[in-house]
Design a protein around this motif. Structure first.
Motif, PDB file in Angstrom:
ATOM      1  N   ARG A   1     123.016  15.265  67.588  1.00 33.27           N
ATOM      2  CA  ARG A   1     123.921  15.868  66.393  1.00 33.27           C
ATOM      3  C   ARG A   1     124.110  17.404  66.882  1.00 33.27           C
ATOM      4  O   ARG A   1     125.143  18.009  66.692  1.00 33.27           O
ATOM      5  CB  ARG A   1     123.072  15.752  65.256  1.00 33.27           C
ATOM      6  CG  ARG A   1     123.029  14.419  64.568  1.00 33.27           C
ATOM      7  CD  ARG A   1     122.386  14.656  63.267  1.00 33.27           C
ATOM      8  NE  ARG A   1     121.873  13.256  62.648  1.00 33.27           N
ATOM      9  CZ  ARG A   1     122.621  12.104  62.260  1.00 33.27           C
ATOM     10  NH1 ARG A   1     124.036  12.502  62.209  1.00 33.27           N
ATOM     11  NH2 ARG A   1     122.348  10.806  61.886  1.00 33.27           N
ATOM     12  N   LEU A   2     123.308  18.048  67.582  1.00 29.25           N
ATOM     13  CA  LEU A   2     123.347  19.458  67.754  1.00 29.25           C
ATOM     14  C   LEU A   2     123.944  19.575  69.027  1.00 29.25           C
ATOM     15  O   LEU A   2     124.446  20.578  69.261  1.00 29.25           O
ATOM     16  CB  LEU A   2     121.992  20.074  67.823  1.00 29.25           C
ATOM     17  CG  LEU A   2     121.035  20.103  66.549  1.00 29.25           C
ATOM     18  CD1 LEU A   2     119.580  20.390  66.877  1.00 29.25           C
ATOM     19  CD2 LEU A   2     121.721  21.153  65.666  1.00 29.25           C
TER      20      LEU A   2
ATOM     21  N   GLU B   1     113.728  21.864  58.576  1.00 29.63           N
ATOM     22  CA  GLU B   1     114.721  21.276  57.714  1.00 29.63           C
ATOM     23  C   GLU B   1     115.559  20.077  58.481  1.00 29.63           C
ATOM     24  O   GLU B   1     115.559  19.203  57.785  1.00 29.63           O
ATOM     25  CB  GLU B   1     115.499  22.221  57.027  1.00 29.63           C
ATOM     26  CG  GLU B   1     116.309  21.513  55.839  1.00 29.63           C
ATOM     27  CD  GLU B   1     117.453  22.837  55.244  1.00 29.63           C
ATOM     28  OE1 GLU B   1     117.336  23.889  55.639  1.00 29.63           O
ATOM     29  OE2 GLU B   1     118.082  22.298  54.403  1.00 29.63           O
ATOM     30  N   LEU B   2     116.095  20.717  59.489  1.00 30.53           N
ATOM     31  CA  LEU B   2     116.781  19.533  60.228  1.00 30.53           C
ATOM     32  C   LEU B   2     115.765  18.351  60.714  1.00 30.53           C
ATOM     33  O   LEU B   2     116.458  17.218  60.659  1.00 30.53           O
ATOM     34  CB  LEU B   2     117.438  20.256  61.535  1.00 30.53           C
ATOM     35  CG  LEU B   2     118.400  21.281  61.065  1.00 30.53           C
ATOM     36  CD1 LEU B   2     118.978  21.782  62.435  1.00 30.53           C
ATOM     37  CD2 LEU B   2     119.631  20.714  60.394  1.00 30.53           C
TER      38      LEU B   2
ATOM     39  N   ILE C   1     114.274  11.434  57.315  1.00 28.76           N
ATOM     40  CA  ILE C   1     114.850  10.453  56.312  1.00 28.76           C
ATOM     41  C   ILE C   1     115.918   9.471  56.714  1.00 28.76           C
ATOM     42  O   ILE C   1     116.136   8.314  56.286  1.00 28.76           O
ATOM     43  CB  ILE C   1     115.171  11.399  55.091  1.00 28.76           C
ATOM     44  CG1 ILE C   1     114.039  12.146  54.813  1.00 28.76           C
ATOM     45  CG2 ILE C   1     115.996  10.636  54.113  1.00 28.76           C
ATOM     46  CD1 ILE C   1     114.461  13.250  53.707  1.00 28.76           C
ATOM     47  N   VAL C   2     116.560  10.119  57.675  1.00 30.02           N
ATOM     48  CA  VAL C   2     118.103   9.204  58.197  1.00 30.02           C
ATOM     49  C   VAL C   2     117.595   8.076  58.998  1.00 30.02           C
ATOM     50  O   VAL C   2     118.049   7.016  59.025  1.00 30.02           O
ATOM     51  CB  VAL C   2     118.764  10.140  59.073  1.00 30.02           C
ATOM     52  CG1 VAL C   2     119.735   9.304  59.980  1.00 30.02           C
ATOM     53  CG2 VAL C   2     119.500  10.969  58.205  1.00 30.02           C
TER      54      VAL C   2
ATOM     55  N   GLU D   1     114.337  26.741  59.177  1.00 33.38           N
ATOM     56  CA  GLU D   1     115.570  26.164  59.437  1.00 33.38           C
ATOM     57  C   GLU D   1     115.800  24.989  60.291  1.00 33.38           C
ATOM     58  O   GLU D   1     116.071  23.876  60.104  1.00 33.38           O
ATOM     59  CB  GLU D   1     116.268  27.145  60.306  1.00 33.38           C
ATOM     60  CG  GLU D   1     117.735  26.867  61.068  1.00 33.38           C
ATOM     61  CD  GLU D   1     117.616  27.131  62.376  1.00 33.38           C
ATOM     62  OE1 GLU D   1     116.800  27.938  62.949  1.00 33.38           O
ATOM     63  OE2 GLU D   1     118.592  26.804  62.974  1.00 33.38           O
ATOM     64  N   PHE D   2     114.666  24.888  61.374  1.00 30.77           N
ATOM     65  CA  PHE D   2     114.436  23.870  62.225  1.00 30.77           C
ATOM     66  C   PHE D   2     113.869  22.663  61.514  1.00 30.77           C
ATOM     67  O   PHE D   2     114.245  21.613  61.673  1.00 30.77           O
ATOM     68  CB  PHE D   2     113.870  24.255  63.366  1.00 30.77           C
ATOM     69  CG  PHE D   2     113.698  23.126  64.792  1.00 30.77           C
ATOM     70  CD1 PHE D   2     114.923  22.782  65.225  1.00 30.77           C
ATOM     71  CD2 PHE D   2     112.684  22.741  65.160  1.00 30.77           C
ATOM     72  CE1 PHE D   2     114.955  21.961  66.284  1.00 30.77           C
ATOM     73  CE2 PHE D   2     112.348  21.510  65.942  1.00 30.77           C
ATOM     74  CZ  PHE D   2     113.547  21.144  66.627  1.00 30.77           C
TER      75      PHE D   2
ATOM     76  N   LEU E   1     114.377  19.774  49.704  1.00 34.02           N
ATOM     77  CA  LEU E   1     115.810  19.773  50.359  1.00 34.02           C
ATOM     78  C   LEU E   1     116.820  19.614  49.229  1.00 34.02           C
ATOM     79  O   LEU E   1     117.765  20.366  49.594  1.00 34.02           O
ATOM     80  CB  LEU E   1     115.561  18.273  50.999  1.00 34.02           C
ATOM     81  CG  LEU E   1     115.205  18.197  52.247  1.00 34.02           C
ATOM     82  CD1 LEU E   1     115.255  16.826  53.012  1.00 34.02           C
ATOM     83  CD2 LEU E   1     115.783  19.094  53.258  1.00 34.02           C
TER      84      LEU E   1
ATOM     85  N   MET F   1     117.094  23.494  48.126  1.00 33.51           N
ATOM     86  CA  MET F   1     117.749  24.167  49.016  1.00 33.51           C
ATOM     87  C   MET F   1     119.173  24.003  49.168  1.00 33.51           C
ATOM     88  O   MET F   1     120.144  24.811  49.196  1.00 33.51           O
ATOM     89  CB  MET F   1     117.080  24.093  50.461  1.00 33.51           C
ATOM     90  CG  MET F   1     115.739  24.622  50.535  1.00 33.51           C
ATOM     91  SD  MET F   1     114.727  24.505  52.080  1.00 33.51           S
ATOM     92  CE  MET F   1     115.613  26.058  52.919  1.00 33.51           C
ATOM     93  N   ARG F   2     119.559  22.719  49.133  1.00 33.23           N
ATOM     94  CA  ARG F   2     121.032  22.397  49.167  1.00 33.23           C
ATOM     95  C   ARG F   2     121.771  23.006  48.048  1.00 33.23           C
ATOM     96  O   ARG F   2     122.847  23.482  48.056  1.00 33.23           O
ATOM     97  CB  ARG F   2     121.159  20.935  49.245  1.00 33.23           C
ATOM     98  CG  ARG F   2     122.643  20.290  49.060  1.00 33.23           C
ATOM     99  CD  ARG F   2     122.789  18.866  48.616  1.00 33.23           C
ATOM    100  NE  ARG F   2     122.248  18.710  47.401  1.00 33.23           N
ATOM    101  CZ  ARG F   2     121.967  17.550  46.760  1.00 33.23           C
ATOM    102  NH1 ARG F   2     122.769  16.462  47.537  1.00 33.23           N
ATOM    103  NH2 ARG F   2     121.616  17.340  45.675  1.00 33.23           N
TER     104      ARG F   2
ATOM    105  N   LEU G   1     110.050  26.404  54.335  1.00 33.30           N
ATOM    106  CA  LEU G   1     110.461  25.140  55.081  1.00 33.30           C
ATOM    107  C   LEU G   1     111.562  25.861  56.182  1.00 33.30           C
ATOM    108  O   LEU G   1     112.613  26.152  55.671  1.00 33.30           O
ATOM    109  CB  LEU G   1     111.168  24.023  54.205  1.00 33.30           C
ATOM    110  CG  LEU G   1     111.727  22.990  55.036  1.00 33.30           C
ATOM    111  CD1 LEU G   1     110.659  22.228  55.849  1.00 33.30           C
ATOM    112  CD2 LEU G   1     112.476  22.056  54.024  1.00 33.30           C
TER     113      LEU G   1
ATOM    114  N   MET H   1     115.456  16.076  57.714  1.00 34.58           N
ATOM    115  CA  MET H   1     116.486  15.267  57.196  1.00 34.58           C
ATOM    116  C   MET H   1     116.458  14.280  58.440  1.00 34.58           C
ATOM    117  O   MET H   1     116.803  12.882  57.685  1.00 34.58           O
ATOM    118  CB  MET H   1     117.669  16.261  57.100  1.00 34.58           C
ATOM    119  CG  MET H   1     117.531  17.086  55.976  1.00 34.58           C
ATOM    120  SD  MET H   1     119.049  18.262  56.227  1.00 34.58           S
ATOM    121  CE  MET H   1     120.268  17.527  55.037  1.00 34.58           C
ATOM    122  N   THR H   2     116.402  14.388  59.718  1.00 39.16           N
ATOM    123  CA  THR H   2     116.533  13.241  60.712  1.00 39.16           C
ATOM    124  C   THR H   2     115.446  12.609  60.235  1.00 39.16           C
ATOM    125  O   THR H   2     115.718  11.293  60.462  1.00 39.16           O
ATOM    126  CB  THR H   2     116.090  13.943  61.870  1.00 39.16           C
ATOM    127  OG1 THR H   2     117.327  14.828  62.077  1.00 39.16           O
ATOM    128  CG2 THR H   2     116.347  13.010  63.027  1.00 39.16           C
TER     129      THR H   2
END
Lengths: 110, 110
Positions: A36-37, A11-12, A18-19, A8-9, A88, A91-92, A6, A15-16
DNA sequence: ATACTTTTCATCAACATTGAAAACTTTGCT
DNA sequence: AGCAAAGTTTTCAATGTTGATGAAAAGTAT
């Protein structure tokens, strides 16, 4: 056998998704993440990340309803699989473990 | 001018460098990270990550002393720049923000 | 010389990033 | 009604960067 990476990008983006829940479709994900970025993202960057995560079993997708707005084309809505949530968290936890092991430069330690 | 991306794997290697401090050289980083990940890593994976992070200003390196052990070749010791610390914190904060925005599936919220 | 530790190098697959084109949907004009 | 124009979103192709592997080279002690 499975390719579990997974990036780096990705992953972001994951997460988005899910948000945003029911609003998790390409263009909206782009808007949210750009904010956000504080950085401009291209449409394709999001879309490739989404596509690859579907292939790897992190996401599923289905078409939503078209809205009544002018130009309101049908959206492809994404949602994260339980497996994605698990990865996720892993990794956290791994990063948290590393943070704990890092010497604190600002405190009393040398 | 510079390309500032810090990939997923590079980030883990970078954190391990900080954790290991004066022992942060290729093979030791490999060993430490393998243990944390419970996964086999190749020498080259670590070395390319290190090399690229030096090029981008995340790391500096210098040769240490050779040890007295048989085969104790001189080690190239890495250390993280202030800039690297800054980027790590930014990524941590961004992810924390996203975790906060994510609906908690296990709690009272729908 | 031999055995051991560590780094360097070449290579290939996967990920990140871009922008244009295509697909679809409403609006407005005649 | 019919058709062009304009808006929203996705699909596609193409390129540079990162991830991952293993063999070879370099260096050090026995």
């Amino acid at each position: 056998m499975k390719k579990n990476r997974l990036g780096e990008f990705q992953e972001l983006v994951l997460m988005t998704v899910i948000v945003l829940q029911d609003d998790a479709y390409g263009v909206e994900i782009q808007r949210d993440l750009e904010e956000r970025l504080k950085k401009r993202l291209s449409v394709g960057a999001i879309q490739t990340a989404l596509k690859r995560m579907v292939e790897k079993g992190f996401l599923t997708s289905e078409f939503g309803e078209a809205t009544q707005k002018r130009g309101g084309k049908r959206k492809r809505i994404y949602s994260a699989t339980p497996y994605a949530h698990q990865v996720l968290r892993e990794m956290r936890d791994l990063r948290a473990q590393l943070w704990d092991a890092m010497p604190r430069l600002g405190t009393s330690q040398a």
